[in-house]
Design a protein around this motif. Structure first.
Motif, short mmCIF file in Angstrom:
data_model
loop_
_atom_site.label_atom_id
_atom_site.label_comp_id
_atom_site.label_asym_id
_atom_site.label_seq_id
_atom_site.Cartn_x
_atom_site.Cartn_y
_atom_site.Cartn_z
N LEU A 146 2.50 2.63 18.03
CA LEU A 146 1.17 2.47 17.78
C LEU A 146 0.51 3.64 17.12
CD1 LEU A 146 -2.17 2.30 18.74
CD2 LEU A 146 -1.12 3.47 20.83
N ILE B 298 -2.68 -9.39 21.15
CA ILE B 298 -0.92 -8.61 20.14
C ILE B 298 -0.10 -9.34 21.35
CG2 ILE B 298 0.49 -6.49 20.41
CD1 ILE B 298 -2.13 -5.19 18.87
N CYS C 228 3.50 -3.52 10.21
CA CYS C 228 1.78 -3.57 10.45
C CYS C 228 0.88 -4.46 10.99
CB CYS C 228 2.05 -2.48 10.11
SG CYS C 228 2.98 -1.04 9.73
N LEU C 229 0.27 -4.68 12.27
CA LEU C 229 -0.95 -5.01 12.59
C LEU C 229 -2.16 -4.31 12.19
CD1 LEU C 229 0.52 -6.59 15.83
CD2 LEU C 229 0.77 -7.07 12.76
N LEU D 125 1.00 -1.83 15.75
CA LEU D 125 -0.41 -1.43 15.56
C LEU D 125 -1.32 0.08 14.45
CD1 LEU D 125 -3.50 -2.80 15.64
CD2 LEU D 125 -3.69 -2.24 18.15
N ILE E 134 5.26 -4.98 20.86
CA ILE E 134 4.80 -4.18 19.85
C ILE E 134 5.83 -2.59 20.28
CG2 ILE E 134 3.07 -4.28 19.04
CD1 ILE E 134 1.72 -2.20 20.53
N THR F 190 -6.69 -2.89 12.74
CA THR F 190 -7.72 -3.44 12.94
C THR F 190 -8.46 -2.76 11.79
OG1 THR F 190 -8.24 -1.29 14.81
CG2 THR F 190 -7.90 -3.15 15.48
N VAL G 40 -8.29 -6.48 21.95
CA VAL G 40 -7.22 -6.48 20.97
C VAL G 40 -5.91 -6.64 21.12
CG1 VAL G 40 -6.14 -4.02 19.45
CG2 VAL G 40 -8.40 -5.24 19.39
N TRP H 92 -2.35 -9.56 9.46
CA TRP H 92 -3.16 -9.08 10.91
C TRP H 92 -4.68 -8.29 11.11
CZ3 TRP H 92 -4.07 -6.98 15.81
CH2 TRP H 92 -5.00 -8.43 16.73
#
Ligand SMILES: NC(=O)c1ccc[n+]([C@@H]2O[C@H](COP(=O)([O-])OP(=O)(O)OC[C@H]3O[C@@H](n4cnc5c(N)ncnc54)[C@H](O)[C@@H]3O)[C@@H](O)[C@H]2O)c1
Length: 259
Positions: free
Chosen positions: A91, A81, A35-36, A10, A88, A38, A77, A62
Motif C-alpha cells: 500500500l 479489492i 498497481c491499482l 494499491l 494485495i 484511486t 475501495v 484499475w
C-alpha cells in the motif's frame, strides 16, 4: 527480473504526473508490480488521474474514486479489492491536505480548530485507516509506506499545521509497525525533500525552500520524483524485509546538516 515481480498493491495519491505517487508507481511498475489506483471523486479528478496512469503505460487500469476522509469510501475501495483480487502485497499512502490559507509564514498560532483537525484527519489518520483495511487482505504479509517531510520534526516557516500532521503521521507509522509486525506487515515512511507538486505549491515560501536545499544539502541538488520512487520500490519489496517502523530520508542529505 524485477524486485516487485508477482506483487500487487494499491497506490493512493496520483493527482498528475508530478505527484510523488506517480514516480513511485513508475518505479514499482518497472520492477514488475501490478498497481491499482484511486483518485479523488469527480469527473475532473478521474480524468487527470487516468491521464497520468495511461502515461505510465498501464492499459485498462484499475481506478476507483476515494475521498479518504470518508469511511464509506475507504470500505468500498478495500472491499472491492478484496472481492476482485483476494489479496494485495503493498500500500502506498501519498496524500495530504490542509487549507492553504493557513500554510503561510506567521499564521500557525491562529489556526482554526476545523483546519487543524481536517489536516490531521486527511494527512495522518487516513494512513492508519488504510493500513488497517489493507492488513485484512494481506494474508502473506506485506509492506505499507507513507510520505512525510522534515517539517514533522523542525518548525519550517509556512509548513505550519502540516508539520503537526506529519509528526502525527510518523508516530502513527511506528504504532502501525509495532502492531502489524506480528502479521509480517512492515510500515515505513519516506521523508522526501521538497518537490514542485500541486500540494507543495500551497506552502508559503516553497521556492525559497527549494533554493536553500539546493545550496545547503550534501548532494547540492534537489531530489527528483524518481529518487523517491526508487527508494519506495525498495521499501515495498522483500529486499528491505528487515526494515520496519522507520523514517527513510530521501532528501539529498539535507536533514543531517546542522546549519
Ligand atoms: N512535494 C513535496 O515537497 C513533498 C515533500 C515531502 C512530502 N510530501 C508528501 O508527499 C505526499 C504526496 O504529495 P505530492 O507532493 O505528491 O502532491 P500531490 O498534490 O501531487 O498529491 C497529493 C495527493 O493527495 C490527494 N488527496 C488530498 N486530499 C485527499 C482526500 N481527502 N482523499 C484522497 N486523496 C486526497 C490529492 O488528490 C493528491 O493526489 C503528501 O503526503 C505530501 O505531504 C510532499
Amino acid at each position: 527480473m524485477g524486485m516487485m515481480d508477482g506483487k500487487r498493491g494499491l497506490v493512493v495519491g496520483i493527482a498528475n504526473d508530478r505527484s510523488f505517487a506517480y514516480s513511485i508507481a513508475e518505479s514499482l511498475i518497472r520492477e514488475g508490480a501490478e498497481c491499482l489506483f484511486t483518485h479523488l471523486p469527480g469527473d475532473k479528478m478521474a480524468r487527470r488521474c487516468g491521464k497520468a496512469v495511461s502515461a505510465l503505460g498501464v492499459e485498462d487500469p484499475w481506478l476507483c474514486p476515494l475521498d479518504a476522509s470518508s469511511d464509506e469510501d475507504l470500505d468500498a475501495v478495500f472491499d472491492r479489492i478484496g472481492s476482485e483480487f483476494g489479496k494485495i502485497d503493498f500500500l502506498v499512502h501519498s496524500i495530504a491536505f490542509a487549507d492553504r490559507e493557513w500554510l503561510q509564514e506567521g499564521k500557525f498560532t491562529k489556526t482554526p480548530r476545523e483546519v487543524y483537525t481536517q489536516a490531521m484527519d486527511i494527512s495522518a489518520y487516513t494512513y492508519a485507516a488504510m493500513a488497517n483495511r489493507a492488513s485484512e487482505i494481506m494474508p502473506d504479509g506485506g509492506s505499507v509506506i507513507a510520505m512525510s517531510y522534515y517539517g514533522a520534526e523542525k518548525a519550517v516557516p509556512g509548513y505550519n499545521v502540516m508539520g503537526v500532521a506529519k509528526a502525527a503521521l510518523e508516530a502513527t507509522n511506528r504504532y502501525l509497525a509495532l502492531e502489524l509486525g506480528a502479521k509480517n506487515i512492515r510500515a515505513n515512511v519516506i521523508s522526501g525533500g521538497p518537490l514542485r507538486t500541486m500540494s507543495s505549491m500551497a506552502v508559503g515560501g516553497f521556492s525559497e525552500i527549494l533554493d536553500w536545499v539546493e545550496k545547503k544539502s550534501p548532494l547540492q541538488r534537489n531530489i527528483t520524483g524518481a529518487d523517491v520512487g526508487d527508494s519506495a520500490a525498495w521499501l515495498l519489496s522483500d529486499l528491505s524485509r528487515g526494515v520496519t517502523g522507520q523514517v527513510l530520508y530521501v532528501d539529498s542529505g539535507y536533514s543531517i546538516v546542522g546549519l
